[in-house]
Design a protein around this motif. Structure first.
Motif, PDB file in Angstrom:
ATOM      1  N   GLU A  26       0.813  -1.213   0.000  1.00 48.13           N
ATOM      2  CA  GLU A  26       0.000   0.000   0.000  1.00 48.13           C
ATOM      3  C   GLU A  26       0.850   1.268   0.000  1.00 48.13           C
ATOM      4  O   GLU A  26       0.335   2.365   0.132  1.00 48.13           O
ATOM      5  N   GLU A  27       2.172   1.101  -0.159  1.00 48.76           N
ATOM      6  CA  GLU A  27       3.073   2.254  -0.085  1.00 48.76           C
ATOM      7  C   GLU A  27       3.378   2.904  -1.433  1.00 48.76           C
ATOM      8  O   GLU A  27       4.146   3.855  -1.501  1.00 48.76           O
ATOM      9  N   LEU A  28       2.795   2.397  -2.506  1.00 50.88           N
ATOM     10  CA  LEU A  28       3.150   2.906  -3.834  1.00 50.88           C
ATOM     11  C   LEU A  28       2.403   4.202  -4.148  1.00 50.88           C
ATOM     12  O   LEU A  28       1.472   4.246  -4.945  1.00 50.88           O
ATOM     13  N   THR A  29       2.848   5.282  -3.510  1.00 55.62           N
ATOM     14  CA  THR A  29       2.317   6.611  -3.788  1.00 55.62           C
ATOM     15  C   THR A  29       3.040   7.188  -5.006  1.00 55.62           C
ATOM     16  O   THR A  29       3.861   6.512  -5.644  1.00 55.62           O
ATOM     17  N   ASN A  30       2.778   8.451  -5.311  1.00 62.04           N
ATOM     18  CA  ASN A  30       3.413   9.098  -6.463  1.00 62.04           C
ATOM     19  C   ASN A  30       4.923   9.202  -6.308  1.00 62.04           C
ATOM     20  O   ASN A  30       5.647   9.377  -7.292  1.00 62.04           O
ATOM     21  N   ASP A  31       5.416   9.080  -5.071  1.00 68.55           N
ATOM     22  CA  ASP A  31       6.856   9.232  -4.819  1.00 68.55           C
ATOM     23  C   ASP A  31       7.590   7.904  -4.677  1.00 68.55           C
ATOM     24  O   ASP A  31       8.810   7.886  -4.541  1.00 68.55           O
ATOM     25  N   VAL A  32       6.871   6.784  -4.667  1.00 64.19           N
ATOM     26  CA  VAL A  32       7.505   5.473  -4.461  1.00 64.19           C
ATOM     27  C   VAL A  32       7.363   4.652  -5.738  1.00 64.19           C
ATOM     28  O   VAL A  32       6.266   4.464  -6.255  1.00 64.19           O
ATOM     29  N   LEU A  33       8.490   4.144  -6.235  1.00 67.21           N
ATOM     30  CA  LEU A  33       8.496   3.416  -7.507  1.00 67.21           C
ATOM     31  C   LEU A  33       8.569   1.905  -7.325  1.00 67.21           C
ATOM     32  O   LEU A  33       8.062   1.160  -8.162  1.00 67.21           O
ATOM     33  N   MET A  34       9.202   1.431  -6.257  1.00 70.72           N
ATOM     34  CA  MET A  34       9.329  -0.014  -6.052  1.00 70.72           C
ATOM     35  C   MET A  34       9.442  -0.313  -4.561  1.00 70.72           C
ATOM     36  O   MET A  34      10.107   0.416  -3.821  1.00 70.72           O
ATOM     37  N   VAL A  35       8.782  -1.389  -4.139  1.00 68.86           N
ATOM     38  CA  VAL A  35       8.862  -1.841  -2.744  1.00 68.86           C
ATOM     39  C   VAL A  35       8.981  -3.363  -2.733  1.00 68.86           C
ATOM     40  O   VAL A  35       8.276  -4.058  -3.476  1.00 68.86           O
ATOM     41  N   LYS A  36       9.880  -3.865  -1.907  1.00 70.52           N
ATOM     42  CA  LYS A  36      10.016  -5.315  -1.736  1.00 70.52           C
ATOM     43  C   LYS A  36       9.203  -5.767  -0.524  1.00 70.52           C
ATOM     44  O   LYS A  36       9.269  -5.167   0.541  1.00 70.52           O
ATOM     45  N   LYS A  37       8.457  -6.859  -0.703  1.00 69.55           N
ATOM     46  CA  LYS A  37       7.660  -7.410   0.387  1.00 69.55           C
ATOM     47  C   LYS A  37       7.972  -8.904   0.529  1.00 69.55           C
ATOM     48  O   LYS A  37       8.099  -9.623  -0.450  1.00 69.55           O
ATOM     49  N   THR A  38       8.087  -9.326   1.769  1.00 71.23           N
ATOM     50  CA  THR A  38       8.268 -10.752   2.039  1.00 71.23           C
ATOM     51  C   THR A  38       7.647 -11.061   3.404  1.00 71.23           C
ATOM     52  O   THR A  38       7.009 -10.210   4.021  1.00 71.23           O
ATOM     53  N   THR A  39       7.837 -12.245   3.895  1.00 73.86           N
ATOM     54  CA  THR A  39       7.291 -12.641   5.198  1.00 73.86           C
ATOM     55  C   THR A  39       8.371 -12.488   6.257  1.00 73.86           C
ATOM     56  O   THR A  39       9.533 -12.190   5.957  1.00 73.86           O
ATOM     57  N   ASP A  40       7.999 -12.703   7.494  1.00 75.66           N
ATOM     58  CA  ASP A  40       8.973 -12.596   8.590  1.00 75.66           C
ATOM     59  C   ASP A  40      10.105 -13.608   8.439  1.00 75.66           C
ATOM     60  O   ASP A  40      11.243 -13.360   8.834  1.00 75.66           O
ATOM     61  N   THR A  41       9.802 -14.742   7.844  1.00 75.90           N
ATOM     62  CA  THR A  41      10.811 -15.798   7.700  1.00 75.90           C
ATOM     63  C   THR A  41      11.569 -15.696   6.382  1.00 75.90           C
ATOM     64  O   THR A  41      12.572 -16.394   6.191  1.00 75.90           O
ATOM     65  N   GLY A  42      11.083 -14.847   5.500  1.00 74.23           N
ATOM     66  CA  GLY A  42      11.712 -14.773   4.188  1.00 74.23           C
ATOM     67  C   GLY A  42      11.279 -15.901   3.271  1.00 74.23           C
ATOM     68  O   GLY A  42      11.846 -16.077   2.183  1.00 74.23           O
ATOM     69  N   VAL A  43      10.283 -16.648   3.665  1.00 74.79           N
ATOM     70  CA  VAL A  43       9.761 -17.754   2.859  1.00 74.79           C
ATOM     71  C   VAL A  43       8.269 -17.532   2.656  1.00 74.79           C
ATOM     72  O   VAL A  43       7.536 -17.260   3.618  1.00 74.79           O
TER      73      VAL A  43
END
Length: 353
Positions: A26-43
């Protein structure tokens, strides 16, 4: 491993309890082009959901390789037993090439993650020329009397405006620009983009000021359509496209002249006005002489009018004839007085003949 698109509205159904993780951005505003998302475990567990909102592109990575991607909004279920589905929307070929070739430039991600890209048009990006740029202004032409050719007045200007852009190729953008960090914002790109935009602008100014377009300097802000056409035809944004980005809009909002250029225009217009005034005076003077010479009965009145004209125009007609002959009579061009044929000066006003 891949994504399976879920039925609409399933996120609120009882199936939600079966999904182990939910990954969304939900962070992709006009100023944000890319965001990485994963889980707490990385899996990312089998059966987890990935939510792709409108204007987003999601790329699923597993230990350094692309395993699926989508630019179509919706809810997707991660299935580690399925093959890539590539619900790609506008990026189908791009995603398939990523799946085959992309490997973090040889680096290992060492985890599973979803990279969300903002593929909406990024608005309100300002630019301005740091130093004045040259412009050929054909609205102030200069005549070369030796070659009988016309050249433009050379000015220096500063331009200010806005542009918009969008990520046109997420694969190139990630590989060349954003990398695989946690977030990439417009600020990370802006300085480089401004330099590239100024390069585009200088090419546009050269094009609009050439002998084909001849756009007046103060009309540059009205050339929005022409500017975009020139960018596309000349591929002026090729460097920007090389970053996986496409220019969408480009507008010059204001143009300012340097002090020296303003002085050039003032001198040009003053000189032009003076020349026009003299030309009109000489033309009126010649018409008066012609009218007087062709009317034997009205010569005196005509000459008096010419005399008044001389007194009001000063040196503007100093090279015109100083007297006129009508048949056997000779008249002073200054006051219209009839003079002797051999007289050197007018007996009434003293004008040299």
């Amino acid at each position: 491993m891949g994504l399976i698109k879920s039925a609409k509205g399933a996120i609120g159904s009882t199936l939600h309890d079966q999904w182990k993780d939910e990954i969304r951005c939900e962070e992709l505003t006009n100023d944000v082009l890319m965001v990485k998302k994963t889980t707490d475990t990385g899996v990312i567990s089998n059966g987890s959901t990935i939510v792709v909102a409108p204007g987003q592109c999601a790329i699923l990575f597993d230990n350094g390789r692309v395993i699926d991607a989508t630019a179509e909004e919706g809810i997707y279920v991660f299935d580690d037993s399925s093959t890539p589905s590539f619900f790609a929307g506008q990026f189908g070929d791009v995603f398939k090439e990523m799946w085959e070739r992309f490997t973090y430039n040889g680096e290992s991600a060492k985890q599973q993650a979803v990279f969300f890209f903002n593929i909406k048009e990024i608005m309100d990006n300002k630019f301005g020329t740091p130093i004045p740029v040259p412009f050929q202004d054909w609205s102030h032409p200069i005549l070369n009397e030796m070659t009988n050719t016309v050249s433009p007045l050379r000015l220096e200007i500063k331009c200010f405006g806005k542009y918009t852009f969008k990520i046109a190729n997420p694969a190139i953008f990630m590989n060349v620009t954003s990398g695989v960090g946690d977030m990439y914002t417009k600020d990370d790109l802006q300085e480089q983009m401004k330099s590239e935009i100024i390069g585009v602008l200088q090419n546009i100014i050269n094009e609009l000021g050439n002998s084909e377009h001849k756009v007046p300097v103060l009309e540059l802000p009205s050339q929005t359509d022409e500017i975009k056409q020139i960018i596309d035809e000349r591929q002026l944004d090729s460097i920007i496209k090389g970053r996986g980005i496409e220019l969408v809009g480009f507008t010059i909002e204001s143009v300012t002249l340097t002090d020296e250029s303003e002085e050039k225009i003032d001198k040009y217009e003053h000189s032009t006005n003076t020349m026009l005034q003299k030309a009109r005076m000489v033309e009126a003077y010649a018409n008066a002489l012609e009218g007087a010479a062709s009317n034997a009965h009205g010569v005196l009145n005509g000459m008096m009018g010419v005399g008044i004209m001389n007194m009001t125009t000063g040196n503007a007609v100093k090279d015109a004839a100083q007297s006129v002959v009508d048949g056997e009579n000779r008249f002073c061009s200054n006051c219209g007085n009839k003079v002797e044929k051999d007289a050197k000066f007018c007996s009434r006003c003293g004008k040299e003949l």
